[in-house]
Write a protein that holds these residues in place. Sequence first.
Motif, PDB file in Angstrom:
ATOM      1  N   MET A  54      -4.000 -13.677   1.423  1.00  0.00           N
ATOM      2  CA  MET A  54      -3.624 -13.437   2.815  1.00  0.00           C
ATOM      3  C   MET A  54      -3.866 -11.962   3.118  1.00  0.00           C
ATOM      4  O   MET A  54      -3.361 -11.093   2.411  1.00  0.00           O
ATOM      5  N   LYS A  55      -4.658 -11.708   4.152  1.00  0.00           N
ATOM      6  CA  LYS A  55      -4.982 -10.316   4.502  1.00  0.00           C
ATOM      7  C   LYS A  55      -3.761  -9.597   5.076  1.00  0.00           C
ATOM      8  O   LYS A  55      -3.024 -10.168   5.881  1.00  0.00           O
ATOM      9  N   LEU A  56      -3.588  -8.353   4.663  1.00  0.00           N
ATOM     10  CA  LEU A  56      -2.489  -7.558   5.226  1.00  0.00           C
ATOM     11  C   LEU A  56      -2.654  -7.415   6.736  1.00  0.00           C
ATOM     12  O   LEU A  56      -1.675  -7.387   7.478  1.00  0.00           O
ATOM     13  N   SER A  57      -3.907  -7.325   7.185  1.00  0.00           N
ATOM     14  CA  SER A  57      -4.157  -7.148   8.620  1.00  0.00           C
ATOM     15  C   SER A  57      -3.723  -8.369   9.427  1.00  0.00           C
ATOM     16  O   SER A  57      -3.611  -8.297  10.649  1.00  0.00           O
ATOM     17  N   ALA A  58      -3.464  -9.488   8.749  1.00  0.00           N
ATOM     18  CA  ALA A  58      -3.008 -10.691   9.445  1.00  0.00           C
ATOM     19  C   ALA A  58      -1.488 -10.719   9.579  1.00  0.00           C
ATOM     20  O   ALA A  58      -0.917 -11.694  10.058  1.00  0.00           O
ATOM     21  N   MET A  59      -0.824  -9.623   9.135  1.00  0.00           N
ATOM     22  CA  MET A  59       0.640  -9.585   9.192  1.00  0.00           C
ATOM     23  C   MET A  59       1.085  -8.385  10.016  1.00  0.00           C
ATOM     24  O   MET A  59       1.538  -7.374   9.478  1.00  0.00           O
ATOM     25  N   PRO A  60       0.960  -8.467  11.339  1.00  0.00           N
ATOM     26  CA  PRO A  60       1.204  -7.304  12.205  1.00  0.00           C
ATOM     27  C   PRO A  60       2.599  -6.710  12.084  1.00  0.00           C
ATOM     28  O   PRO A  60       2.777  -5.511  12.240  1.00  0.00           O
ATOM     29  N   ARG A  61       3.605  -7.512  11.777  1.00  0.00           N
ATOM     30  CA  ARG A  61       4.970  -6.963  11.670  1.00  0.00           C
ATOM     31  C   ARG A  61       5.128  -6.104  10.424  1.00  0.00           C
ATOM     32  O   ARG A  61       6.044  -5.296  10.333  1.00  0.00           O
ATOM     33  N   LEU A  62       4.239  -6.299   9.471  1.00  0.00           N
ATOM     34  CA  LEU A  62       4.314  -5.554   8.216  1.00  0.00           C
ATOM     35  C   LEU A  62       3.643  -4.189   8.342  1.00  0.00           C
ATOM     36  O   LEU A  62       4.042  -3.218   7.688  1.00  0.00           O
ATOM     37  N   SER A 105      -3.942  -0.966   6.270  1.00  0.00           N
ATOM     38  CA  SER A 105      -3.958  -2.417   6.486  1.00  0.00           C
ATOM     39  C   SER A 105      -5.052  -3.072   5.656  1.00  0.00           C
ATOM     40  O   SER A 105      -5.335  -4.257   5.810  1.00  0.00           O
ATOM     41  N   ASP A 106      -5.698  -2.281   4.792  1.00  0.00           N
ATOM     42  CA  ASP A 106      -6.743  -2.839   3.929  1.00  0.00           C
ATOM     43  C   ASP A 106      -6.107  -3.608   2.778  1.00  0.00           C
ATOM     44  O   ASP A 106      -5.050  -3.236   2.297  1.00  0.00           O
ATOM     45  N   GLY A 107      -6.795  -4.640   2.376  1.00  0.00           N
ATOM     46  CA  GLY A 107      -6.365  -5.368   1.193  1.00  0.00           C
ATOM     47  C   GLY A 107      -5.710  -6.689   1.540  1.00  0.00           C
ATOM     48  O   GLY A 107      -5.553  -7.041   2.715  1.00  0.00           O
ATOM     49  N   ASP A 108      -5.356  -7.404   0.526  1.00  0.00           N
ATOM     50  CA  ASP A 108      -4.715  -8.699   0.755  1.00  0.00           C
ATOM     51  C   ASP A 108      -3.720  -8.986  -0.370  1.00  0.00           C
ATOM     52  O   ASP A 108      -3.601  -8.225  -1.330  1.00  0.00           O
ATOM     53  N   LEU A 109      -2.975 -10.056  -0.180  1.00  0.00           N
ATOM     54  CA  LEU A 109      -1.963 -10.461  -1.161  1.00  0.00           C
ATOM     55  C   LEU A 109      -2.315 -11.849  -1.675  1.00  0.00           C
ATOM     56  O   LEU A 109      -2.811 -12.699  -0.919  1.00  0.00           O
ATOM     57  N   GLN A 110      -2.077 -12.048  -2.945  1.00  0.00           N
ATOM     58  CA  GLN A 110      -2.262 -13.373  -3.523  1.00  0.00           C
ATOM     59  C   GLN A 110      -0.965 -14.148  -3.323  1.00  0.00           C
ATOM     60  O   GLN A 110       0.105 -13.702  -3.754  1.00  0.00           O
ATOM     61  N   VAL A 125      12.852 -24.379  10.653  1.00  0.00           N
ATOM     62  CA  VAL A 125      11.588 -24.796  11.255  1.00  0.00           C
ATOM     63  C   VAL A 125      11.845 -25.453  12.610  1.00  0.00           C
ATOM     64  O   VAL A 125      12.918 -25.991  12.872  1.00  0.00           O
ATOM     65  N   SER A 126      10.849 -25.361  13.471  1.00  0.00           N
ATOM     66  CA  SER A 126      10.938 -26.007  14.783  1.00  0.00           C
ATOM     67  C   SER A 126       9.951 -27.166  14.787  1.00  0.00           C
ATOM     68  O   SER A 126       9.407 -27.539  13.751  1.00  0.00           O
ATOM     69  N   ALA A 127       9.707 -27.700  15.952  1.00  0.00           N
ATOM     70  CA  ALA A 127       8.753 -28.800  16.048  1.00  0.00           C
ATOM     71  C   ALA A 127       7.329 -28.301  15.797  1.00  0.00           C
ATOM     72  O   ALA A 127       6.458 -29.052  15.385  1.00  0.00           O
ATOM     73  N   GLU A 128       7.127 -27.004  16.050  1.00  0.00           N
ATOM     74  CA  GLU A 128       5.802 -26.411  15.837  1.00  0.00           C
ATOM     75  C   GLU A 128       5.587 -26.134  14.350  1.00  0.00           C
ATOM     76  O   GLU A 128       6.525 -25.771  13.654  1.00  0.00           O
ATOM     77  N   PRO A 129       4.346 -26.245  13.884  1.00  0.00           N
ATOM     78  CA  PRO A 129       4.073 -25.847  12.501  1.00  0.00           C
ATOM     79  C   PRO A 129       4.421 -24.371  12.283  1.00  0.00           C
ATOM     80  O   PRO A 129       4.339 -23.561  13.204  1.00  0.00           O
ATOM     81  N   THR A 130       4.865 -24.043  11.086  1.00  0.00           N
ATOM     82  CA  THR A 130       5.335 -22.690  10.773  1.00  0.00           C
ATOM     83  C   THR A 130       4.180 -21.788  10.339  1.00  0.00           C
ATOM     84  O   THR A 130       3.309 -22.214   9.577  1.00  0.00           O
ATOM     85  N   SER A 131       4.200 -20.554  10.817  1.00  0.00           N
ATOM     86  CA  SER A 131       3.186 -19.579  10.422  1.00  0.00           C
ATOM     87  C   SER A 131       3.470 -19.110   8.991  1.00  0.00           C
ATOM     88  O   SER A 131       4.547 -18.586   8.706  1.00  0.00           O
ATOM     89  N   LEU A 132       2.512 -19.288   8.111  1.00  0.00           N
ATOM     90  CA  LEU A 132       2.713 -18.861   6.726  1.00  0.00           C
ATOM     91  C   LEU A 132       2.727 -17.330   6.627  1.00  0.00           C
ATOM     92  O   LEU A 132       3.416 -16.758   5.797  1.00  0.00           O
ATOM     93  N   ALA A 133       1.953 -16.669   7.506  1.00  0.00           N
ATOM     94  CA  ALA A 133       1.952 -15.205   7.508  1.00  0.00           C
ATOM     95  C   ALA A 133       3.349 -14.675   7.846  1.00  0.00           C
ATOM     96  O   ALA A 133       3.785 -13.660   7.311  1.00  0.00           O
ATOM     97  N   ASP A 134       4.083 -15.392   8.729  1.00  0.00           N
ATOM     98  CA  ASP A 134       5.441 -14.981   9.082  1.00  0.00           C
ATOM     99  C   ASP A 134       6.362 -15.035   7.865  1.00  0.00           C
ATOM    100  O   ASP A 134       7.184 -14.150   7.647  1.00  0.00           O
ATOM    101  N   ILE A 135       6.228 -16.102   7.102  1.00  0.00           N
ATOM    102  CA  ILE A 135       7.077 -16.261   5.914  1.00  0.00           C
ATOM    103  C   ILE A 135       6.771 -15.163   4.901  1.00  0.00           C
ATOM    104  O   ILE A 135       7.676 -14.521   4.369  1.00  0.00           O
ATOM    105  N   THR A 145       5.269 -17.363  -4.701  1.00  0.00           N
ATOM    106  CA  THR A 145       5.099 -16.040  -5.299  1.00  0.00           C
ATOM    107  C   THR A 145       4.111 -15.246  -4.447  1.00  0.00           C
ATOM    108  O   THR A 145       3.223 -15.823  -3.807  1.00  0.00           O
ATOM    109  N   ILE A 146       4.324 -13.943  -4.434  1.00  0.00           N
ATOM    110  CA  ILE A 146       3.442 -13.036  -3.692  1.00  0.00           C
ATOM    111  C   ILE A 146       3.096 -11.892  -4.635  1.00  0.00           C
ATOM    112  O   ILE A 146       3.997 -11.255  -5.194  1.00  0.00           O
ATOM    113  N   GLN A 147       1.807 -11.641  -4.804  1.00  0.00           N
ATOM    114  CA  GLN A 147       1.393 -10.540  -5.680  1.00  0.00           C
ATOM    115  C   GLN A 147       0.311  -9.720  -4.997  1.00  0.00           C
ATOM    116  O   GLN A 147      -0.519 -10.277  -4.269  1.00  0.00           O
TER     117      GLN A 147
END
Length: 170
Positions: A25-33, A40-45, A110-120, A63-65
């Motif tokens: 998951m790209k760091l740039s895809a997690m604006p709150r972070l 914002s370069d790089g990503d997390l496994q 969770v709501s009726a909408e699918p959950t954003s994995l980037a949010d989690i 797990t997040i690495q």
Amino acid sequence: MIDRLPDRLDLLATADAGRVLRGRMKLSAMPRLLPALTSSDGDLQVSLELGKDPDGTRYLRGTIQGDVQLQCQRCLEPMTLSLDLGFCLGIVRELEAIHALHERYDPVLVSAEPTSLADIVTDEVLLALPLVPAHADNGKCHAFVQDYKPPQPEQRDGPFAALAELKQKP
Ligand SMILES: [Zn+2]
């Protein structure tokens, strides 16, 4: 196992089916972070396991690495923090259900909408960031160590010297 992370996921249905997902998951895809990071370069496994425990609780274990860049608050230079996080979430649809969750689970609502994995992932990383990031190794705080010069004796006088000077005046 699915070697790809969707942007959004129906957590309840996926936990019912039982799935393991893994991907980067790209760091740039997690604006709150990003405000907490210096780059914002790089990503997390990220790896996620969804299922149902014997009590019937639907869970999301993950797990997040990976490395993130923070600003050392001692020397103000960038520093690398290597993350290796594990988390275990109990998936609930209603606030009331949170109280019934076993204590080994943190709730994810969770709501009726699918959950954003980037949010989690964002929430988990924010929880893990130190309040005051600083190089663990003092030797790496070069700016601090090298730029710091002890005050010279003549600059050291301070307010008392000023008082003494006043007293000397007629
Ligand atoms: Zn430092």
